[in-house]
Design an enzyme around this catalytic site. Sequence first.
Site, short mmCIF file in Angstrom:
data_model
loop_
_atom_site.label_atom_id
_atom_site.label_comp_id
_atom_site.label_asym_id
_atom_site.label_seq_id
_atom_site.Cartn_x
_atom_site.Cartn_y
_atom_site.Cartn_z
N GLY A 19 -27.91 -29.09 -62.89
CA GLY A 19 -27.92 -28.68 -61.21
C GLY A 19 -26.83 -29.46 -60.77
N HIS A 20 -26.30 -30.66 -61.39
CA HIS A 20 -25.10 -31.39 -60.71
C HIS A 20 -24.03 -31.07 -61.51
CE1 HIS A 20 -27.79 -34.11 -58.19
NE2 HIS A 20 -28.77 -33.11 -58.71
N ASP A 127 -21.46 -38.73 -57.96
CA ASP A 127 -22.80 -38.10 -57.36
C ASP A 127 -23.78 -39.31 -56.78
OD1 ASP A 127 -24.67 -35.54 -58.98
OD2 ASP A 127 -25.76 -37.20 -58.08
N ALA A 356 -30.17 -18.06 -69.12
CA ALA A 356 -29.67 -16.59 -68.67
C ALA A 356 -28.17 -17.09 -68.15
CB ALA A 356 -30.46 -16.43 -67.46
N GLN A 358 -26.88 -16.55 -65.31
CA GLN A 358 -27.37 -16.13 -63.92
C GLN A 358 -26.33 -15.63 -63.27
OE1 GLN A 358 -30.37 -18.39 -62.45
NE2 GLN A 358 -29.35 -19.13 -60.58
N HIS A 373 -36.70 -21.17 -57.40
CA HIS A 373 -37.14 -22.19 -56.96
C HIS A 373 -36.50 -22.98 -56.02
CE1 HIS A 373 -33.83 -23.81 -59.29
NE2 HIS A 373 -34.08 -25.12 -59.19
N SER A 378 -28.61 -22.32 -57.28
CA SER A 378 -29.35 -20.99 -57.25
C SER A 378 -29.49 -20.33 -55.90
CB SER A 378 -30.80 -21.05 -57.85
OG SER A 378 -30.67 -21.47 -59.31
N GLU A 381 -25.93 -19.41 -54.89
CA GLU A 381 -25.53 -18.41 -56.02
C GLU A 381 -26.08 -16.96 -55.36
OE1 GLU A 381 -24.79 -21.49 -59.46
OE2 GLU A 381 -26.56 -19.93 -59.66
N GLU A 397 -35.40 -31.42 -53.19
CA GLU A 397 -35.08 -31.14 -51.64
C GLU A 397 -35.38 -29.40 -51.65
OE1 GLU A 397 -32.76 -30.37 -53.86
OE2 GLU A 397 -31.23 -29.36 -53.03
N GLN A 398 -36.16 -29.08 -52.56
CA GLN A 398 -36.25 -27.45 -52.55
C GLN A 398 -37.04 -26.91 -51.29
OE1 GLN A 398 -37.93 -27.17 -56.47
NE2 GLN A 398 -36.00 -28.07 -57.42
N1 UDP Z 1 -28.69 -21.66 -64.44
C1 UDP Z 1 -28.21 -20.54 -65.36
N2 UDP Z 1 -29.13 -20.13 -66.23
C2 UDP Z 1 -30.34 -20.48 -66.41
C3 UDP Z 1 -30.97 -21.38 -65.47
C4 UDP Z 1 -30.30 -21.90 -64.57
O1 UDP Z 1 -26.95 -20.26 -65.25
O2 UDP Z 1 -31.17 -19.85 -67.11
C5 UDP Z 1 -27.91 -22.19 -63.44
C6 UDP Z 1 -27.72 -21.90 -62.10
O3 UDP Z 1 -26.82 -20.68 -61.93
C7 UDP Z 1 -27.44 -22.88 -61.49
C8 UDP Z 1 -28.06 -24.08 -62.17
O4 UDP Z 1 -28.36 -23.56 -63.54
O5 UDP Z 1 -26.05 -23.12 -61.27
C9 UDP Z 1 -29.25 -24.65 -61.59
O6 UDP Z 1 -29.37 -25.29 -60.48
P1 UDP Z 1 -30.24 -25.51 -59.30
O7 UDP Z 1 -29.60 -26.31 -58.39
O8 UDP Z 1 -30.29 -23.86 -58.91
O9 UDP Z 1 -31.40 -25.94 -59.82
P2 UDP Z 1 -32.13 -27.19 -60.89
O10 UDP Z 1 -31.55 -26.67 -62.06
O11 UDP Z 1 -30.95 -28.51 -60.38
O12 UDP Z 1 -33.39 -27.39 -60.64
#
Ligand code: UDP
Length: 485
Positions: A19-20, A127, A356, A358, A373, A378, A381, A397-398
């Site tokens: 996610g970062h 970060d 996936a 995504q 979530h 996400s 996006e 922080e969701q």
């Molecule tokens: N992602 C993806 N495929 C997956 C799951 C997540 O490409 O199956 C990507 C999603 O597009 C996003 C990142 O992983 O860019 C997840 O970051 P997010 O901040 O939404 O959540 P975190 O994983 O940090 O909880």
Amino acid sequence: MASQNRELHVFLFPFMAHGHMIPVSDMAKLFAAQGVKTTIITNTLNAPTFSKAIRSRKTNSCGCGIEIEIKTIKFPSQEAGLPEGCENLDSLPTPELAGNFFKAMGLLQAPLEQLLLEDQPTCLVADMFFPWATDAAAKFGIPRLVFHGTSFFALAASDCVWRYEPFKNTSSDSEPFVIPNLPGLIRMTRAQVPDFIKDNIENDLSRLLKQSKEAEVRSYGIVVNSFYELEPVYADYYRKVLGKKAWHIGPLSLCNRDNEEKAYRGKEASIDEHECLKWLDSKKPNSVVYVCFGSVVKFNNSQLKDIALGLEASGLEFIWVVRKGKDDDDVGKEDWLPEGFEERMEGKGLIIRGWAPQVLILDHGAVGGFVTHCGWNSTLEGIAAGLPMVTWPVAAEQFYNEKLVTQVLKIGVAVGAQKWVRVVGDSVKKEAIEKAVTQMMVGEEAEEMRNRARVLAEQARRANEKGGSSHSDLNALIEELSSQS
Ligand code: UDP
């Protein structure tokens, strides 16, 4: 522009979690496309994530070669008490090891300083999980920018909750309070506040976050993966009330234009991208629900069963990403699925086990809604794809991002997650899932949410075009840094 910025050399130092890392590889592409020499610093195991993400970028918009270098430092697994190979937050064998992982982050200062000494970059974007980076940059006389990876709204809301402790005035965990001093009468409950804030727990993470806040005050400013039109009130609040310099340069995911770039983000997808697109091509516009909970959240089997039953009961078509892959202990055991589920859902529901593509999926016209979530990447996006959402926050922080989506932007329906719970998630019953998904996809309210989401997607697209708010802010940042270098 390309040649003017040759002198500028930006070091990007992301936290080791997808996610970062994902938004930082997009950020690298953006800086490099403006002619800025860009170096990503990471550990050896995570380096391929970046090299694969940038492999398709050979030239910028003017056709000039772009320069993104990746430099590696050793990850101190052993010193931090982590098992070998555990170098990314999503590979922690148990959530209890999170403290060790954050300890490892604290041990990266010396190797980073060595690289700063060798390369003499002109700016460090590090970060928030590296509070010591402000001092490291100061040693070399260069500005340090903070990247949190979240929205202005979440930054402002969490600051107000932390500062004014409104949860202390409620009589129960479920009694709503209004976040004080934050524009917009935003409501949440005590149960949705992270435990280390509401219970004042002192642990590695809470100490780190405190240090991070202090370091942010002393830093040059922040870069935010957002666009002004999305949250103008909160962008202004952050800048004026909290008094920090900030540049909004998102949605960063929009820098990925073709299918190859959209398909590879973070990891190789567990499904062939063409197969996935073919499946989606066979569906009607806006008919498919996409369900995914990011890179860290892991639900237990009983929750997964409820998700399956809720989706089935809705009668809607879906793609559901389940974080169970070949590396899982219980591979082969499918006891998280109701009996006969996949046979009944054949052609109607696609389960992706693992990772996936995504952004590729979200951008497909057949997808009509997103169960998320509320991780910020996400969420953004989903916004960039013009989709209404079902919000199902879990941790980090969701819950703040949920409030932005449901109470401010009004493009989402809350599934009803009540409790901030580290990684595993509060339990939600199948009836609530069916209800929320249907509300998002069918009827007048759904149509209104979709229309609002489409307007935001169009604004996001424009923000990234020449002269748009994010494009202009990126250039303003580059100019300011150049004038200092
Ligand atoms: N992602 C993806 N495929 C997956 C799951 C997540 O490409 O199956 C990507 C999603 O597009 C996003 C990142 O992983 O860019 C997840 O970051 P997010 O901040 O939404 O959540 P975190 O994983 O940090 O909880």
